[in-house]
Design an enzyme around this catalytic site. Structure first.
Site, short mmCIF file in Angstrom:
data_model
loop_
_atom_site.label_atom_id
_atom_site.label_comp_id
_atom_site.label_asym_id
_atom_site.label_seq_id
_atom_site.Cartn_x
_atom_site.Cartn_y
_atom_site.Cartn_z
NE ARG A 20 -3.66 -0.05 0.28
CZ ARG A 20 -4.82 0.03 -0.20
NH1 ARG A 20 -5.48 -0.98 -0.82
NH2 ARG A 20 -5.60 1.11 -0.21
CB VAL A 21 1.34 4.14 -2.13
CG1 VAL A 21 2.41 3.10 -2.74
CG2 VAL A 21 -0.08 4.13 -2.88
CG ASP A 22 -3.67 3.73 1.10
OD1 ASP A 22 -3.06 2.72 1.43
OD2 ASP A 22 -4.74 3.38 0.52
CG ASP A 23 -1.80 7.33 5.77
OD1 ASP A 23 -0.73 7.03 5.78
OD2 ASP A 23 -2.46 8.55 5.63
#
Ligand code: 6R9
Length: 692
Positions: A560-563
């Protein structure tokens, strides 16, 4: 444009097209470049495979991209439609580009069908009524059961009739909070039969989480059971439901009916707390209803289910899937990615509380008339051999699981595996997170005796079904790569500016077209749907994942590149955990990051700032953890709590998670520039407190 992409895929490794019939080549960890490790399917496997060469794949893939309507309507025609979709030329409408108006995806609109009918009645009519639809294996050894397709249909119809009788009709929501009993898929199918929308909540979620989902989707009924045994623990599910309903009533929504399955082996009914007038015993009521129930035909675009998933803000997202496209897509992906044959026995270890259990325990396999193993227990109970005991007992040929389980079994040692035959295994599958090459090799060499291809299927709750996946007989695999896109899917990698990048590259993974299994909206919040998924890179669906593509065109998902943190394949939003932590009266502020974890893939690491004057203590760590267990569920409990007198923030007050991640993983020489922090000294304070 589309063609260019297809052509770029024809750069499969040179060996692949010409010599797909080499015996499996197993390359050891010693070899320098992982990317060049090719593991070929055996000749025996490839020659019988549905797709047996890159050339065959490319031909089908090309057709699916150049003529999606033709490709998918041909497949859709194999299913039963009460009324065919009217628009023959183009079976879908799509707008993925927020600049051109509302995002909209529709497939087979106007066609009338029913997924329960297609999964059960259609297979029975084809002569498979006596075939086993489900084997059920309980938590305890020797506690098991099974249902043929006809028996399953009867059970589904009885429940559907009951639901109708209590006033559930087309378009109504029903929340299902059940463990892996056969009653769970039965409940899903019963809802689908009458056009009701099921929302399964994983039975590991807490009362607070359950209540939040109930308030959001306002179900006509909740289906649960009194208790479940998992490993050596007994969990009283109905108590959790009771608490959730008290809470949801406070928030303005009361549930009229709670249908309880009496799970005798975990708890007797005498011990179960009861609310007269609301609670009903399944066994006392449902079996009295007729075993036939007329199907409610629904539009292909009528909702089938809602499934809540975590995002980067605190509120879970109600991912909405509709009927027709989802049906065609789960059935087709199941068939090709597992190279399904009617003699296969299929076991997926996922729980129906997650998307994998929806698409690949219930719908995908049953739509293919497959025999599915449903397992109630824990995969390491009574010991680490349980999985292989089940594989041998039912002669499982297709085994689909998650890297976290592979890693934990790998740690327990080979003997637990090798003392079982596993001869029946044909294809292995992996899902939930990237599978690291050493776990891949152990799965391949030890579990599959170097015989069985591994389908490392990359997909999401939102995508409904597999997006990037090996087709096991078609091309050589590279341990750790999900390989190539499924039919009809156009994945692209973009840079920060949203520009597509080609060749060997790495960036953000997007998809540039729609596919039948795509989610259509977030329930009650189409704006959030557009903002989260379609605005970051206009013109594309943004997956939230990073990805690189190697010189041979293989895709490597990098997480994942998000939180969002991926713990044992479960998606957990950092914001959700933070909000649970700060709800604790002594917690002033919390910042949560993911950190590498040997077994779970990622672990949850929480930095906590306490209210002024409150002393640190082990006791307090426990009660903070308890707050998370209570608000979300045990699976989201932090692995580590790190006291933080202050958090590294920019002058505008933004927490710099990048720095927290480095501190959490003890990469102290990679902290980078800390001079832009409002107070750079907090970093040293944090490092000093690392071991407290
Ligand atoms: C099916 C499912 C989706 C996220 C996804 C990605 C990760 C899933 C993966 C994988 C690498 C794979 N993910 N499968 N990453 N390789 N084979 O897990 O759905 O719970 O929504 O999670 O899981 O990060 O974005 P969901």
């Amino acid at each position: 444009d589309h063609l260019r992409h297809v052509e770029s895929l024809s750069t499969l490794p040179s060996g692949a097209g010409k010599t797909p019939h080499l015996n499996a080549v197993i390359l050891g960890d010693a070899l320098a470049s992982e990317e060049n490790d090719l593991v070929f399917p055996s000749q025996e496997f490839s020659s019988q495979a549905l797709v047996s060469s890159p050339a065959q794949y490319l031909e089908m893939y090309k057709k699916s991209i150049l003529d999606p309507s033709g490709f998918w309507s041909e497949i859709a025609s194999e299913f039963y439609w009460e009324k065919k979709w009217p628009q023959q030329q183009q079976v879908y409408t799509e707008n993925l580009d927020v600049r051109k108006g509302d995002v909209k995806i529709e497939w087979f609109k106007g066609g009338m069908t029913n997924i329960c009918y297609n999964a059960l009645d259609r297979n029975i009519d084809a002569g498979n009524g006596d075939k086993i639809a489900m084997y059920w294996e309980g938590n305890e050894l020797n506690h098991d059961g099974s249902l043929t397709y006809t028996q399953l249909l009867h059970k589904v119809c009885q429940l559907a009739n009951y639901l109708k009788d209590i006033g559930v009709s087309k378009g109504d929501a029903v929340v299902i909070y059940l463990p892996m009993l056969m009653e769970l898929p039965i409940a899903m199918l019963a809802c689908a039969r009458i056009g009701a929308i099921h929302s399964v909540v994983f039975a590991g979620f807490s009362a607070d989480s359950l209540s939040q989902r109930i308030v959001d989707c306002k179900p006509k009924a909740v289906i649960t059971c009194n208790a479940v045994r998992r490993g050596s623990k007994v969990i009283q599910l109905k108590d959790i439901v009771d608490a959730a309903l008290v809470d949801s009533a406070k928030n303005g929504f009361s549930v009229g009916v709670v249908l309880n399955y009496e799970n005798e082996s975990a708890m007797t009914r005498e011990c179960t707390k009861w609310t007269e007038g609301r609670d009903v015993w399944w066994q006392d009521t449902v079996p009295k209803y007729p075993t036939t129930c007329a199907v409610v035909w629904v539009d292909a675009e009528d909702p089938l289910f809602l499934l809540y998933t975590s995002g980067s803000t605190g509120k879970p997202k109600g991912v909405l899937h509709t009927t027709g496209g989802y049906m065609i897509y789960t059935a087709t992906t199941f068939k090709y990615a597992f190279d399904y044959k009617s003699s296969d026995i299929y076991w997926c270890t996922a729980d129906c509380g997650w998307i994998t259990g929806h698409s690949y325990v219930t719908y995908g396999p049953l739509l293919n008339g497959a025999t599915v193993v449903v397992f109630e227990g824990a995969p390491n109970y009574p010991n680490a051999s349980r999985c292989w005991d089940i594989v041998d007992k039912y002669k499982v040929s297709l085994f689909y699981t998650a890297p976290t389980l592979v890693r934990s079994l790998m740690r327990d040692g080979d003997e637990f595996v090798t003392r079982y035959s596993r001869k029946s295994l044909r294809v292995l599958g992996s899902v939930g997170e990237p599978i690291n090459p050493s776990a891949w090799r152990w799965f391949f060499n030890v579990v599959g005796d170097s015989r069985c291809p591994i389908s490392d299927t990359w997909w999401q709750t939102e995508t409904g079904g597999f997006m990037i996946t090996p087709l096991p007989g078609a091309w050589p695999q590279k341990p750790g790569s999900a390989t190539f896109p499924f039919f009809g899917v156009l994945p692209v990698i973009v840079d920060e500016k949203g520009t597509e990048i080609d060749g060997e590259c790495s960036g953000y993974l997007c998809v540039k077209n729609s596919w039948p299994g795509a989610f259509r909206t977030l329930y009650g919040d189409h704006d959030r749907y557009e903002t989260t998924y379609f605005k970051p890179f206009p013109g594309y669906y943004f997956t939230g994942d990073g990805c690189s593509r190697d010189k041979d065109g293989y895709h490597w998902l990098t997480g994942r590149v998000d939180d969002v943190i991926n713990v044992s394949g479960h998606r957990i939003g950092t914001a959700e955990v933070e909000s649970a932590l700060v709800s604790h009266l002594q917690c002033a502020e919390a910042a949560v990051v993911g950190v590498e974890h040997e077994v779970k893939g990622q672990g949850i690491y929480a930095f906590i700032t306490l209210v002024e004057g409150v002393p640190y203590s082990e006791e307090l760590k426990k009660s903070l953890t308890l707050a998370v267990r209570k608000q979300i569920g045990a699976f989201a409990a932090p692995d580590k709590i790190h006291w933080a007198p202050g958090l590294p923030k920019t002058r505008s007050g933004k927490i710099m998670r990048r720095i927290l991640r480095k501190i959490a993983s003890r990469q102290l020489d990679e902290l980078g520039d800390t001079s832009t922090l409002a107070d750079p000294s907090v970093v040293d304070q944090l490092i000093a407190l690392s071991d407290q």
